[in-house]
Design a protein around this motif. Structure first.
Motif, PDB file in Angstrom:
ATOM      1  N   SER A 101      26.314  11.763  33.684  1.00 35.91           N
ATOM      2  CA  SER A 101      27.144  12.619  32.836  1.00 35.91           C
ATOM      3  C   SER A 101      27.932  13.615  33.677  1.00 35.91           C
ATOM      4  CB  SER A 101      26.281  13.373  31.818  1.00 35.91           C
ATOM      5  OG  SER A 101      25.931  12.545  30.727  1.00 35.91           O
ATOM      6  N   THR A 117      27.536  13.067  28.268  1.00 39.61           N
ATOM      7  CA  THR A 117      28.415  12.087  27.631  1.00 39.61           C
ATOM      8  C   THR A 117      27.566  11.114  26.829  1.00 39.61           C
ATOM      9  OG1 THR A 117      30.080  12.219  29.372  1.00 39.61           O
ATOM     10  CG2 THR A 117      30.064  10.224  28.026  1.00 39.61           C
ATOM     11  N   ASP A 128      22.593   9.180  25.701  1.00 38.03           N
ATOM     12  CA  ASP A 128      23.641   9.610  26.627  1.00 38.03           C
ATOM     13  C   ASP A 128      23.795   8.630  27.786  1.00 38.03           C
ATOM     14  OD1 ASP A 128      21.732  10.181  28.615  1.00 38.03           O
ATOM     15  OD2 ASP A 128      21.741  12.338  28.240  1.00 38.03           O
TER      16      ASP A 128
END
Length: 434
Positions: free
Chosen positions: A28, A56, A67
């Motif tokens: 992320s 994300t 995620d």
């Protein structure tokens, strides 16, 4: 510990928590750095940013989010109240797949919009006629525009910490606000608000109110406050706009039902689109019939995607078949139970934390004192950051500001696990939260 000692200790603890978070989310972080090369701050929606970087998401199912690094979260944010149906509700998916086969954009009326309009007018009796938009922001802009056009007056009375969209924000400085002449009052201040309405009555077109501050901290309006505004606006022929973009989900007929108040106009958005872009404004026939294009001199209301088939079909199935009145009552009762359990926990641990809100929407605040308006909310940014990241590390997703909006798929087991997680955080950092 002195206040200075607590602040220093909090910064040290927060630094360690942030290190754990960064180490836990390398993919992320890389995606965030990549996003920052093409979007300012790596972001295209300010509320989704939080430090050191947001994770994300790559998938959602029911009440869960996954995620980029493979972590699974119980989603208690519910897309800031828009994700009422959770992720990929089967009934909504079926409706959308049907529309995908039928065709998306007709450039004319379709078979779903009338039924959705009928469902809204049935659920919200103050709405005799309704018009669709693409967001709650648009809905509020058109409602205010209608009030100004019909009354021939210019001013709009709003409230501190209120939020009616990206260009109608009263949470601090708002240089991008639509350039209306505003009168701004303190929330839940009956004498001050009535005085302002009297003072500006000759040029006051509308009063716009959230019956519970949403982005402003989940602070409910008192019944006395709302009814006083209704009486004053009626007396001076000022249009009373009730912004139920968030709060219409808090009872089968919205908070206006619980407060027993009939506004002139109501605005909607978020969850009614069942995950797709949606807004609506509606109210008395006297006001809304001004948008009838068959009548000379009518008010224009354009919008390419106002009646897009995906939103109309998904919204209809969601409101009619999924979020039934009984489902609304059950979800909001679950939220009330959660709020009570959290507040009992905070009392048990003797920490300066409290939960506010109504039903399935709530806010967590770091203080013992009552909260009646936005002025009463203690900022506590480091404590908010600590709680947010610690809960994410335990698999629960809420907003950085301490905002929660329970989706329908969330179970009592999820709620119990969340309470346990909050208790663990509070117990671990009790000395910093007292």
């Amino acid at each position: 510990m002195t206040t200075t000692d607590v602040e220093a200790a909090l910064r040290e603890v927060l630094a360690v928590t942030e290190e754990r978070y960064v180490a836990n989310n390398p993919r992320s972080e890389r995606r965030f750095r990549q996003a920052a090369t093409v979007m300012p701050g790596g972001n295209t929606r300010t509320s989704l940013y939080y430090s050191p970087f947001p994770v994300t998401f790559v998938a959602g199912e029911g009440q869960f989010l996954t995620d980029l690094d493979g972590h699974r979260y119980v989603d208690l944010l519910g897309e800031y109240s828009a994700g009422l149906y959770g992720h990929s509700d089967p009934a909504v998916l079926t409706a959308v797949r049907k529309v995908l086969d039928e065709g998306l954009s007709y450039g004319g009326p379709n078979q779903y919009e009338v039924e959705l309009a009928q469902e809204i007018t049935h659920r919200f009796p103050s709405v005799e006629l309704v018009r669709f938009t693409n967001s709650g922001t648009e809905a509020n802009l058109f409602a205010i525009g209608a009030a100004r056009a019909v009354t021939g007056r210019s001013k709009v009375l709003a409230f501190e910490s209120g939020y009616h969209g990206g260009v109608l924000s009263f949470r601090g400085e708002a240089p991008l606000n639509a350039p209306y002449p505003y009168v701004v009052c303190e929330y839940n201040d009956v004498p001050g608000t009535l005085a302002a309405i009297r003072e500006h009555r000759d040029d006051l077109a509308a009063v716009i109110l959230e019956p519970m501050l949403g982005g402003g901290g989940a602070v409910p309006a008192t019944a006395e406050f709302v009814r006083a505004i209704r009486e004053a606006t009626t007396r001076y022929d000022v249009v009373f706009i009730l912004d139920e973009v968030m709060t219409s989900r808090l009872a089968p007929g919205g908070l206006q039902e619980r407060l027993d108040v009939v506004p002139d106009l109501t605005t909607f958005g978020k969850y009614i689109g069942a995950g797709f872009g949606f807004g609506a404004f509606g109210g008395s026939r006297r006001l809304m019939e001004r948008f009838d294009p068959s009548v000379p001199g009518s008010l224009s209301h354009p919008g390419t995607f106002n009646n897009n088939t995906v939103t109309m079909a998904a919204g209809l199935v969601g409101l009619r078949d999924v979020f039934t009145p009984e489902a609304a009552r059950e979800l909001n009762a679950r939220g009330d139970r959660l709020r009570d359990r959290l507040n009992s926990l905070f009392i048990e641990y003797d920490v300066a934390v409290r939960a506010t809100g109504v039903g399935s929407i709530m806010g967590l605040h770091f203080q013992r004192s009552p909260i009646v308006s936005g002025r009463h909310i203690a900022p506590a940014p480091d404590k908010r950051t600590l709680l947010h990241l610690e809960l994410m590390l335990r698999g629960f997703y809420i907003a950085r500001r301490g905002y929660l909006a329970l989706p329908l798929p969330v179970t009592d087991t999820d709620v119990a696990s969340f309470v346990d997680a909050v208790a663990d955080v509070v117990a671990t950092h009790r000395r910093l939260l007292r």
